[in-house]
Scaffold this active site. Structure first.
Site, PDB file in Angstrom:
ATOM      1  N   LYS A   1     -18.654 -67.644  80.781  1.00  0.00           N
ATOM      2  CA  LYS A   1     -19.983 -67.199  81.230  1.00  0.00           C
ATOM      3  C   LYS A   1     -21.074 -68.122  80.697  1.00  0.00           C
ATOM      4  O   LYS A   1     -22.063 -68.370  81.387  1.00  0.00           O
ATOM      5  CB  LYS A   1     -20.248 -65.756  80.787  1.00  0.00           C
ATOM      6  CG  LYS A   1     -19.201 -64.771  81.313  1.00  0.00           C
ATOM      7  CD  LYS A   1     -19.791 -63.728  82.207  1.00  0.00           C
ATOM      8  CE  LYS A   1     -18.705 -62.808  82.731  1.00  0.00           C
ATOM      9  NZ  LYS A   1     -18.877 -62.240  83.995  1.00  0.00           N
TER      10      LYS A   1
ATOM     11  N   LYS B   1     -10.548 -65.513  89.644  1.00  0.00           N
ATOM     12  CA  LYS B   1     -10.497 -64.049  89.586  1.00  0.00           C
ATOM     13  C   LYS B   1     -11.505 -63.431  90.558  1.00  0.00           C
ATOM     14  O   LYS B   1     -12.616 -63.929  90.705  1.00  0.00           O
ATOM     15  CB  LYS B   1     -10.859 -63.654  88.141  1.00  0.00           C
ATOM     16  CG  LYS B   1     -10.786 -62.201  87.810  1.00  0.00           C
ATOM     17  CD  LYS B   1     -11.319 -61.934  86.407  1.00  0.00           C
ATOM     18  CE  LYS B   1     -12.769 -61.530  86.465  1.00  0.00           C
ATOM     19  NZ  LYS B   1     -13.215 -60.488  85.579  1.00  0.00           N
TER      20      LYS B   1
ATOM     21  N   LYS C   1     -17.242 -59.134  90.324  1.00  0.00           N
ATOM     22  CA  LYS C   1     -18.490 -58.569  90.850  1.00  0.00           C
ATOM     23  C   LYS C   1     -19.515 -59.658  91.099  1.00  0.00           C
ATOM     24  O   LYS C   1     -20.317 -59.578  91.995  1.00  0.00           O
ATOM     25  CB  LYS C   1     -19.088 -57.613  89.817  1.00  0.00           C
ATOM     26  CG  LYS C   1     -18.353 -56.333  89.656  1.00  0.00           C
ATOM     27  CD  LYS C   1     -19.220 -55.396  88.822  1.00  0.00           C
ATOM     28  CE  LYS C   1     -18.425 -54.752  87.718  1.00  0.00           C
ATOM     29  NZ  LYS C   1     -18.646 -55.389  86.430  1.00  0.00           N
TER      30      LYS C   1
HETATM   31  P1  ATP Z   1     -18.506 -59.653  86.130  1.00  0.00           P
HETATM   32  O1  ATP Z   1     -18.269 -60.455  87.348  1.00  0.00           O
HETATM   33  O2  ATP Z   1     -19.909 -59.094  86.007  1.00  0.00           O
HETATM   34  O3  ATP Z   1     -18.037 -60.301  84.858  1.00  0.00           O
HETATM   35  P2  ATP Z   1     -16.091 -58.160  86.553  1.00  0.00           P
HETATM   36  O4  ATP Z   1     -15.861 -57.926  88.007  1.00  0.00           O
HETATM   37  O5  ATP Z   1     -15.286 -59.181  85.861  1.00  0.00           O
HETATM   38  O6  ATP Z   1     -17.643 -58.360  86.286  1.00  0.00           O
HETATM   39  P3  ATP Z   1     -15.982 -56.147  84.466  1.00  0.00           P
HETATM   40  O7  ATP Z   1     -17.079 -55.122  84.375  1.00  0.00           O
HETATM   41  O8  ATP Z   1     -15.994 -57.267  83.494  1.00  0.00           O
HETATM   42  O9  ATP Z   1     -15.890 -56.742  85.934  1.00  0.00           O
HETATM   43  O10 ATP Z   1     -14.586 -55.428  84.379  1.00  0.00           O
HETATM   44  C1  ATP Z   1     -14.344 -54.067  84.574  1.00  0.00           C
HETATM   45  C2  ATP Z   1     -12.862 -53.834  84.492  1.00  0.00           C
HETATM   46  O11 ATP Z   1     -12.244 -54.393  85.651  1.00  0.00           O
HETATM   47  C3  ATP Z   1     -12.190 -54.495  83.294  1.00  0.00           C
HETATM   48  O12 ATP Z   1     -11.171 -53.652  82.784  1.00  0.00           O
HETATM   49  C4  ATP Z   1     -11.598 -55.750  83.864  1.00  0.00           C
HETATM   50  O13 ATP Z   1     -10.494 -56.215  83.135  1.00  0.00           O
HETATM   51  C5  ATP Z   1     -11.201 -55.290  85.265  1.00  0.00           C
HETATM   52  N1  ATP Z   1     -11.203 -56.390  86.219  1.00  0.00           N
HETATM   53  C6  ATP Z   1     -12.263 -57.163  86.542  1.00  0.00           C
HETATM   54  N2  ATP Z   1     -11.917 -58.074  87.484  1.00  0.00           N
HETATM   55  C7  ATP Z   1     -10.595 -57.852  87.740  1.00  0.00           C
HETATM   56  C8  ATP Z   1      -9.669 -58.472  88.615  1.00  0.00           C
HETATM   57  N3  ATP Z   1     -10.006 -59.473  89.397  1.00  0.00           N
HETATM   58  N4  ATP Z   1      -8.400 -58.002  88.638  1.00  0.00           N
HETATM   59  C9  ATP Z   1      -8.034 -56.974  87.847  1.00  0.00           C
HETATM   60  N5  ATP Z   1      -8.868 -56.344  86.997  1.00  0.00           N
HETATM   61  C10 ATP Z   1     -10.136 -56.772  86.937  1.00  0.00           C
END
Ligand code: ATP
Ligand code: LTN
Length: 329
Positions: free
Chosen positions: A111, A195, A198
């Site tokens: 990040k 990955k 969001k």
């Molecule tokens: P950001 O893009 O803002 O970092 P994010 O989509 O990575 O957000 P988080 O809020 O960091 O989401 O994660 C929420 C939960 O979803 C965590 O337990 C994380 O491990 C899981 N998670 C996030 N992205 C994935 C993915 N692509 N596959 C499986 N699990 C995920």
């Protein structure tokens, strides 16, 4: 009763990755565990975010928690910022985690790389400290998260060990991360080497997205050479990702999913099946989400949740304060 705790930060629209890796698994704990699920709204501040966006994302996240099966009678659902103990414990335990270990966290490296190097917030660097406070405050035995959060829970384990050893007493409970066997890391549909997230781009599927658009994205997902539906992350990352999505939503293993498609040699046919499973699941979630928004129950759920969470968190905080020589009144 053992305790389970997890959270998601309201940084954007929830994706299918968030659902499969985390959210879908949260309700599984509410019958056999004392379940705590919160919105990590303080963590959402670690990267710039508009106030209105944060506010709306928070409401949607709570509604989605409920829509995906969390029952407020069984699970304590609350906002991190409603329980001041998180910030108070954070102020204490930051002294037991080291800058070296924080700077080695993958999430921080990823990040911060994308930011102006003169404007990397301290909160982003100290992200795992607050996350450790979140976990410790509820004496969590298990922490269900996706693969990318495992490193943070492991750092929390190091801290628990360090703290308990320093004071020669089991002040904090040792948590264990629970990572799903299948679907712990769902990848982008347009670039299966990154990955799904969001804050990602067009290759991501959102839980509240229009179903026609979801179907289109799946039909256009990047696939690989060949025509067999086989799991091979190295050589067939696109097909492997779609197989993982299919298997996770069907609650079957990857091998079982491969068997179902052993006679299918057209990617288009396979994608149609994946699209059907995904849109069926999202359709159910979206219907429940609308009912929850219309029922206007979110404020009440959060108020009750914060009260219960605070009772529990305050005990742990006081115990920690007294252990280290603060008055803890
Ligand atoms: P950001 O893009 O803002 O970092 P994010 O989509 O990575 O957000 P988080 O809020 O960091 O989401 O994660 C929420 C939960 O979803 C965590 O337990 C994380 O491990 C899981 N998670 C996030 N992205 C994935 C993915 N692509 N596959 C499986 N699990 C995920
Ligand atoms: N960092 C987590 C969200 C989070 C969390 C927690 C998860 C904040 N505090 C405590 C489990 C336990 C993420 O998903 N990005």
């Amino acid at each position: 009763m053992k305790r389970s705790l997890s959270a998601i930060k309201p940084t954007g629209k929830l994706t299918l990755g968030n659902y499969i890796g985390a959210l879908k698994n949260f309700p599984k704990f509410q019958d056999e565990y004392e379940n705590f699920i919160f919105v990590a709204d303080l963590h959402a501040l670690t990267l710039p975010i508009e106030p209105q966006t944060l506010y709306e994302n928070t409401r949607d996240l709570v509604a989605l928690y409920l829509a995906c099966g969390l029952d407020p009678n069984k699970t304590t659902i609350f906002l991190q910022s409603d329980v001041s103990e998180h910030s108070e414990l954070n102020a204490i335990i930051q002294n037991y985690l080291y800058m070296g270990e924080l700077s080695r966290m993958t999430q921080f490296k990823d990040k911060s790389k994308k930011l102006n190097q003169n404007a990397i917030g301290l909160g982003l660097f100290a992200y795992p400290v607050l996350m450790a406070a979140d976990i410790i405050l509820y004496n969590a035995d298990v922490v269900p998260v996706g693969e990318d959060q495992k490193q943070h829970v492991e750092l929390c384990r190091d801290l628990v060990h360090r703290f308990n050893t320093r004071y020669n007493k089991e002040v904090f409970k040792m948590p264990t991360p629970i990572i799903p066997k299948t679907g712990a890391r769902i990848m982008s549909l347009t670039d299966p080497s990154v990955k799904m997230s969001k804050s990602g781009e067009k290759g991501d599927i959102y839980l509240l997205e229009d179903l026609k658009s979801v179907e289109k994205k799946i039909m256009r997902a990047t696939t690989d050479l060949g025509s067999d539906i086989k799991y091979d992350k190295e050589n067939k990352p696109g097909i492997s990702n779609l197989l993982t999505i299919y298997a996770s939503l069907k609650d079957i293993s990857i091998e079982e999913a491969e068997n179902i498609f052993s006679n299918c040699h057209r990617y288009g046919d396979f994608k149609k099946e994946v699209a059907k499973v995904v849109t069926d699941e999202l359709s159910k979630i979206q219907t429940k989400y609308k009912e929850i928004i219309d029922a206007n129950i979110i404020d009440k759920v959060l108020k009750d949740g914060a009260k219960k969470a605070k009772e529990c968190a305050n005990k742990v905080l006081k115990d920690a304060q007294r252990t280290i020589g603060l008055y803890g009144k």
